[in-house]
Design an enzyme around this catalytic site. Structure first.
Site, mmCIF file in Angstrom:
data_model
loop_
_atom_site.group_PDB
_atom_site.id
_atom_site.type_symbol
_atom_site.label_atom_id
_atom_site.label_comp_id
_atom_site.label_asym_id
_atom_site.label_seq_id
_atom_site.Cartn_x
_atom_site.Cartn_y
_atom_site.Cartn_z
ATOM 1 N N CYS A 401 9.382 0.046 8.712
ATOM 2 C CA CYS A 401 10.084 -1.172 7.964
ATOM 3 C C CYS A 401 11.672 -0.729 7.779
ATOM 4 O O CYS A 401 12.196 -0.910 8.737
ATOM 5 C CB CYS A 401 9.152 -1.059 6.749
ATOM 6 N N HIS A 528 3.938 -1.903 8.386
ATOM 7 C CA HIS A 528 3.504 -0.568 7.826
ATOM 8 C C HIS A 528 2.259 -0.144 8.508
ATOM 9 O O HIS A 528 1.009 -0.582 8.040
ATOM 10 C CB HIS A 528 3.289 -0.551 6.204
ATOM 11 N N GLU A 530 0.729 2.736 8.712
ATOM 12 C CA GLU A 530 0.026 3.650 7.897
ATOM 13 C C GLU A 530 -0.959 3.143 7.084
ATOM 14 O O GLU A 530 -2.271 3.689 6.818
ATOM 15 C CB GLU A 530 0.862 4.394 7.026
HETATM 16 N N1 GLN Z 1 14.203 -2.815 1.963
HETATM 17 C C1 GLN Z 1 13.617 -3.331 3.091
HETATM 18 C C2 GLN Z 1 13.186 -4.988 3.037
HETATM 19 O O1 GLN Z 1 12.922 -5.269 2.001
HETATM 20 C C3 GLN Z 1 12.693 -2.543 3.755
HETATM 21 C C4 GLN Z 1 11.399 -2.703 3.014
HETATM 22 C C5 GLN Z 1 10.438 -1.616 3.157
HETATM 23 O O2 GLN Z 1 10.620 -0.674 3.949
HETATM 24 N N2 GLN Z 1 9.088 -1.735 2.743
HETATM 25 O O3 GLN Z 1 13.162 -5.432 4.089
#
Ligand code: GLN
Length: 605
Positions: A401, A528, A530
């Site tokens: 992300c 994600h 994970e």
């Molecule tokens: N801050 C970034 C976004 O909102 C990444 C979010 C994250 O890593 N979950 O896109």
């Protein structure tokens, strides 16, 4: 439906969640279908707005629910899929009651904690317990309910009252209360003290709940006379006093419970012993094998975790679990080197040279680098430096992300010489916005306004490491939680410069997976992975990172030791229809970014 309630006494942090999940595993291995509910007595509607530093990670479910990390334990241990309703909070209960009051559902009555809040809690539990969670259409046989917090907390009072009424409502033989307590050792003589447990059981009884089973946390196994004393003073039969002493890894807990026949005690209370055709002796072969293999691992694999919240490992719990699942599958002992991203920055070199040196030493000593998700601009420069280091030195890199967005910014600055490139999250006025705010987001409301939950990613090329790791499927469903995305207008430029966007959403405009084809393993994902990793089914991308970091990923991006790697991409059609390297059209049947289940394979263009 039968219910097992797990409460905690004396202190918080006893591992109630792991105990409750392990009870679930044990019952599952006896042949029962198991679901779970976590009750968090705080006022927040969900965990989405809570700081990971205070509360641990925010776990994301398929349906986009942002929930307590304990739901992650349940999903991992029981291999089930929960919904946002499986996490009850005071906020949700009050909101629901207030909505009903505004609709006029209470017909002029005075709305009160008892009976309206307590009824709402009971109805919620009965309703959600019936939701199928194991991929079939069938409801579970047993619902494990974990009550967060410690007995005596003011916040949990309405829940205690509701659960007391609930045990009466479902009747004897349908409700089993497991109280997790602490048996500390105070002096050098090493005497195990029962008084804190006695007090907490007294507190529980005073609130109308009678424990059936006592699960006692201690550093060493409980001495026999301590068990006798606990049985006598807490009015719990000896076979129902379970000893949960410290173990080398959490996969031993279900085994510890089984060895003490905790299942027999629970099934007796739940009147389930005579269902001979269902009940069987729990074998737990897989758990036994994994727990002892984990203890025997010797060859280390060092992963540098470059993040903001490195002071509390719970902040990245699922990432650590996913790394562990992959390491165990590939016979490596996981060593996580925590690198606070701020410490890698030039300003730290002046302000705190020791911390700076330590951070760079950890990064340089690592076999692989992981930059997890995150929000806000603190430590971003340090993360960019980590991505740059991994890219230039050909060190395996997985960016999750924010970790992917960081890698894109770094690539733009270093390779494309766009020195001002940035995300509008960190610099809203940047002239070169390579990561931008997604049009559908809300700038005024924080709760549940991100792109959340399970979304489909379509592989664009077959000849890339991630597609191979996922088993050459044409698409994958992974969980998301973000507000920003790679600027679609810059994608062509990036691709010309050598950054490959190998996975995209159904529109083809939203970038989901990046790779550097010439690098040993340089992968960034907008999702994600994970959250869907399981002990027996590690996430393919984590397998890739660990394999690359331990010399087990070959040139073609294939793990040499495939025997043990079962990826979690069940059901998705293979990429067979496509020739190597061909672009694919997204599948049909997608509505508003959510997938339907009718898609059937990739179509080469
Ligand atoms: N801050 C970034 C976004 O909102 C990444 C979010 C994250 O890593 N979950 O896109």
């Amino acid at each position: 439906m039968k219910y097992v309630l797990v409460t905690g006494g004396v202190v918080s942090g006893l591992g109630k969640g792991v105990t409750a999940s392990s009870i679930g595993v044990l019952l599952k291995s006896c042949g029962f279908r198991v679901t779970s509910i976590k009750i968090d007595p705080y006022l927040n509607t969900d965990a989405g707005t809570m700081s990971p530093f205070e509360h641990g990670e925010v776990f994301v479910l398929d349906d986009g629910g942002e929930v307590d990390l304990d739901l992650g334990n349940y999903e991992r241990f029981l291999d089930i899929k929960l919904t946002r309703d499986n996490n009850i909070t005071t906020g949700k209960i009050y909101q629901s009651v207030i909505d009903k009051e505004r609709r006029g559902d209470y017909l002029g009555k005075t709305v009160q904690v008892v009976p309206h809040i307590t009824d709402e809690i009971q109805e919620w539990i009965e309703r959600v317990a019936m939701n199928p969670v194991d991929g079939t259409e069938e409801s579970a046989d047993v619902c494990v309910i974990e009550l967060g917090g410690t007995i005596g907390d003011i916040e949990s009072m309405p829940f205690i009252e509701a659960l007391g009424q609930f045990s009466y409502h479902v009747g004897p033989g349908n409700f089993c209360l497991v109280h997790v307590s602490l048996v500390p050792v105070l002096n050098v003589v090493g005497e195990q003290k029962t008084k804190p447990t006695q007090h907490s059981v007294r507190g529980l009884r005073g609130l109308g709940l009678m424990p059936d089973i006592l699960a006692c946390r201690s550093t060493q196994p409980l001495e026999e006379h301590v068990k006798v004393k606990l049985a006598q003073f807490c009015h719990v039969p000896m076979p129902n006093i379970i000893d949960l002493h410290d173990v080398t890894n959490i996969w031993h807990i279900p085994l510890l419970l089984r060895d003490q026949k905790a299942h027999e005690a629970i099934l007796k209370v739940l009147d389930l012993q005579c269902v001979g055709k269902v009940t069987r002796e729990p074998q737990l072969f897989e758990w036994t094998e994994r727990a002892s293999r984990c203890d025997r691992l010797k060859t280390p694999v060092r992963i540098a975790m470059v993040g903001k919240y490195t002071g509390l490992s719970d902040s990245y719990l699922s990432v650590i679990k996913a790394l562990l699942h992959a390491s165990v599958a590939l016979d490596r002992k996981l060593v996580v080197d925590w690198v606070p991203s701020c410490d890698l920055e030039d300003s730290t070199a002046e302000e705190a040279p020791d911390a700076y040196e330590k951070a760079w030493e950890s990064l340089k000593g690592a076999n692989g680098v992981l930059v997890p998700g995150g929000f806000g601009d603190r430590g971003v420069q340090g993360k960019i430096l980590a991505a740059k280091y991994a890219r230039e030195k050909n060190i395996p890199y997985l960016g999750i992300c924010l970790g992917m967005q960081i890698a894109v910014i770094e690539f733009a600055r270093s390779i494309m010489k766009l020195h001002g490139a940035n995300s509008t999250e960190f610099d809203p006025t940047t002239k070169t916005p390579c990561v931008i705010f997604m049009p559908e987001g809300s700038k005024t409301h924080m709760g549940a306004t991100m792109r959340l939950g399970s979304r489909r990613t379509f592989f664009q090329v077959t000849n890339c490491k991630s597609a191979k790791l996922y088993g050459n499927v044409s698409y994958v469903d992974e969980r998301h939680r973000h507000r920003y995305e790679v600027n679609p207008d810059m994608v062509l430029e990036f691709e010309k410069a050598g950054l490959s966007f190998v996975g995209r959403d159904e529109s083809g405009k939203r970038m989901e997976i990046i790779e550097l084809p010439t690098h040993r393993f340089f992968v960034g994902v907008q999702f994600h992975p994970e959250f869907k990793s399981r002990p027996g089914k590690p996430s393919p991308l984590f397998l890739g990172l660990i394999a690359a970091s331990s010399g087990q990923l070959d040139q073609r991006g294939i793990i040499s030791k495939t025997g043990r790697c079962i990826s979690n991409t069940e059901g998705a059609p293979k990429l067979k229809a496509c020739q190597n390297g061909h672009l694919m059209k997204p599948l049909k049947g997608l509505v508003n970014g959510h997938y339907s289940t009718t898609g059937n394979g990739a179509i080469p263009i």
